[in-house]
Design a protein around this motif. Structure first.
Motif, PDB file in Angstrom:
ATOM      1  N   TRP A   1     122.170 -84.108   9.494  1.00  0.00           N
ATOM      2  CA  TRP A   1     122.469 -85.334  10.233  1.00  0.00           C
ATOM      3  C   TRP A   1     123.950 -85.422  10.607  1.00  0.00           C
ATOM      4  O   TRP A   1     124.291 -85.870  11.709  1.00  0.00           O
ATOM      5  CB  TRP A   1     122.057 -86.549   9.419  1.00  0.00           C
ATOM      6  CG  TRP A   1     122.261 -87.852  10.137  1.00  0.00           C
ATOM      7  CD1 TRP A   1     123.061 -88.877   9.765  1.00  0.00           C
ATOM      8  CD2 TRP A   1     121.651 -88.255  11.372  1.00  0.00           C
ATOM      9  NE1 TRP A   1     123.003 -89.903  10.673  1.00  0.00           N
ATOM     10  CE2 TRP A   1     122.135 -89.556  11.676  1.00  0.00           C
ATOM     11  CE3 TRP A   1     120.741 -87.650  12.244  1.00  0.00           C
ATOM     12  CZ2 TRP A   1     121.743 -90.235  12.824  1.00  0.00           C
ATOM     13  CZ3 TRP A   1     120.351 -88.338  13.395  1.00  0.00           C
ATOM     14  CH2 TRP A   1     120.850 -89.610  13.669  1.00  0.00           C
ATOM     15  N   LYS A   2     124.812 -84.960   9.705  1.00  0.00           N
ATOM     16  CA  LYS A   2     126.240 -84.994   9.992  1.00  0.00           C
ATOM     17  C   LYS A   2     126.579 -84.081  11.163  1.00  0.00           C
ATOM     18  O   LYS A   2     127.346 -84.461  12.066  1.00  0.00           O
ATOM     19  CB  LYS A   2     127.032 -84.562   8.748  1.00  0.00           C
ATOM     20  CG  LYS A   2     128.535 -84.542   8.954  1.00  0.00           C
ATOM     21  CD  LYS A   2     129.269 -84.072   7.704  1.00  0.00           C
ATOM     22  CE  LYS A   2     130.773 -84.025   7.947  1.00  0.00           C
ATOM     23  NZ  LYS A   2     131.508 -83.526   6.759  1.00  0.00           N
TER      24      LYS A   2
ATOM     25  N   ASN B   1     128.003 -83.471  16.985  1.00  0.00           N
ATOM     26  CA  ASN B   1     127.820 -82.605  18.153  1.00  0.00           C
ATOM     27  C   ASN B   1     126.615 -83.010  19.005  1.00  0.00           C
ATOM     28  O   ASN B   1     126.089 -82.191  19.755  1.00  0.00           O
ATOM     29  CB  ASN B   1     127.622 -81.154  17.701  1.00  0.00           C
ATOM     30  CG  ASN B   1     128.776 -80.603  16.901  1.00  0.00           C
ATOM     31  OD1 ASN B   1     129.771 -80.144  17.441  1.00  0.00           O
ATOM     32  ND2 ASN B   1     128.639 -80.646  15.578  1.00  0.00           N
ATOM     33  N   TYR B   2     126.187 -84.264  18.911  1.00  0.00           N
ATOM     34  CA  TYR B   2     124.912 -84.628  19.519  1.00  0.00           C
ATOM     35  C   TYR B   2     124.883 -84.426  21.034  1.00  0.00           C
ATOM     36  O   TYR B   2     123.854 -84.014  21.594  1.00  0.00           O
ATOM     37  CB  TYR B   2     124.528 -86.065  19.152  1.00  0.00           C
ATOM     38  CG  TYR B   2     125.342 -87.141  19.805  1.00  0.00           C
ATOM     39  CD1 TYR B   2     124.923 -87.751  20.976  1.00  0.00           C
ATOM     40  CD2 TYR B   2     126.541 -87.580  19.219  1.00  0.00           C
ATOM     41  CE1 TYR B   2     125.670 -88.744  21.568  1.00  0.00           C
ATOM     42  CE2 TYR B   2     127.286 -88.565  19.799  1.00  0.00           C
ATOM     43  CZ  TYR B   2     126.857 -89.147  20.979  1.00  0.00           C
ATOM     44  OH  TYR B   2     127.607 -90.145  21.562  1.00  0.00           O
TER      45      TYR B   2
ATOM     46  N   LYS C   1     131.071 -77.832  17.074  1.00  0.00           N
ATOM     47  CA  LYS C   1     132.018 -77.752  15.968  1.00  0.00           C
ATOM     48  C   LYS C   1     131.322 -77.453  14.647  1.00  0.00           C
ATOM     49  O   LYS C   1     130.480 -78.224  14.186  1.00  0.00           O
ATOM     50  CB  LYS C   1     132.784 -79.077  15.849  1.00  0.00           C
ATOM     51  CG  LYS C   1     133.651 -79.417  17.049  1.00  0.00           C
ATOM     52  CD  LYS C   1     134.349 -80.749  16.840  1.00  0.00           C
ATOM     53  CE  LYS C   1     135.208 -81.113  18.045  1.00  0.00           C
ATOM     54  NZ  LYS C   1     135.859 -82.434  17.857  1.00  0.00           N
ATOM     55  N   ASN C   2     131.699 -76.317  14.069  1.00  0.00           N
ATOM     56  CA  ASN C   2     131.261 -75.964  12.714  1.00  0.00           C
ATOM     57  C   ASN C   2     129.739 -75.988  12.542  1.00  0.00           C
ATOM     58  O   ASN C   2     129.235 -76.325  11.472  1.00  0.00           O
ATOM     59  CB  ASN C   2     131.898 -76.922  11.692  1.00  0.00           C
ATOM     60  CG  ASN C   2     133.413 -76.917  11.777  1.00  0.00           C
ATOM     61  OD1 ASN C   2     134.031 -75.859  11.874  1.00  0.00           O
ATOM     62  ND2 ASN C   2     134.007 -78.097  11.752  1.00  0.00           N
TER      63      ASN C   2
END
Length: 306
Positions: free
Chosen positions: A60-61, A66-67, A177-178
């Protein structure tokens, strides 16, 4: 590192070549939307546990951070790209689709130059030209001037749209990102089959069209060109960059020709020579860093450079 990346890209493009051939067969039995839904559902069933236990993502994070990128990649890379590709294969041949697909490396390099402010070295330009010449040699069976006599149909025009979409997908994917590579494809495949779900009732499957070969074909597409190829592509792209990785896509038409030969079509000397030229061009382009990037620290962070 380079050897590992190229092995990943080698098998990635082999499976994508299989997608061209098997996909054309399956389009006669499954509506396009059902192919996309089934393909990414199967891929997700493999991707989710692999990503969860190997990369341990905070799902979820990562999605919240990055949604926009993930939604964009899902719509472009897993829904529209496949929808247009499978529609195109209804009107054109697998080999012709591979020829048009060979324009992808040039587009990826062009988009990389524009978006990453990159400049190419002369060796990479020569390698790109050589690899594309090899593609033409394979497709035209040694008669290069035939490329100017090709009559392009509706399927060919749709494939031109497809390669623009793939170039954009390849560049945008670096901005996540990541997000680990397997997790990235797991999320986009999940969104992909969820997005197609409401459209399934509009395109019902005719029971008379179903047979064992078609079912095996769609399972193949879900596992190899989807699950394995997309993981390999994202890993290879992060290791080598989108420009270099894009050059490897010239191998799709080589593999398409080889698979066609194994299925009974005669493999010509021009196809063998063309394949060797493509491999040499790719090797030449990847022998030295393909770009001298002039990217600020802020942009480097945004693009999540490996």
């Amino acid at each position: 590192m380079k050897m590992k990346a190229w092995l990943l890209l080698l098998f990635c493009n082999l499976f994508w070549a299989g997608n061209m051939i098997v996909g054309k067969f399956v389009t006669a039995h499954f509506p396009t939307v059902w192919m996309i839904f089934t393909r990414w559902l199967i891929a997700f069933l493999f991707l989710w546990p692999l990503a969860h236990f190997l990369e341990h993502p905070k799902w979820w994070k990562l999605f919240k951070e990055n949604y926009l990128i993930l939604l964009f990649m899902s719509v472009i890379g897993t829904v529209l790209y496949n929808w247009i590709t499978y529609t195109a294969l209804r009107y054109t041949t697998s080999l012709n689709a591979s020829l048009i697909n060979a324009l992808n490396p040039g587009l990826i390099i062009l988009f990389s130059a524009i978006l990453l402010h990159a400049r190419m070295k002369i060796g990479q330009i020569i390698g790109l030209v050589l690899s594309f010449a090899g593609v033409l040699l394979v497709i035209t069976k040694g008669q290069l001037l035939l490329v100017f006599q090709t009559h392009y149909n509706k399927g060919d025009a749709l494939m031109l749209i497809v390669i623009f979409m793939w170039a954009i997908y390849s560049i945008v994917g670096r901005a996540a990102k990541n997000v680990p590579p397997i997790t990235l494809i797991a999320i986009t495949s999940f969104i992909g089959f969820i997005v197609t779900l409401p459209f399934l009732p509009l395109y019902p499957i005719k029971p008379s069209n179903l047979n064992l070969s078609a079912v095996i074909g769609i399972v193949f597409i879900g596992i190899f060109p989807s699950f394995l190829s997309f993981v390999m592509w994202n890993m290879g792209t992060r290791m080598l960059g989108p420009g270099v990785a894009g050059l490897s896509m010239n191998l799709i038409c080589v593999f398409t020709a080889i698979i066609s030969a194994l299925l009974g079509e005669k493999l010509l000397p021009s196809q063998i020579i063309g394949g060797l030229i493509i491999i040499f061009g790719i090797a030449l382009s990847s022998g030295t860093p393909i770009f001298h990037r002039k990217v600020s620290l802020k942009k480097a962070e945004l693009l999540n450079k490996p």
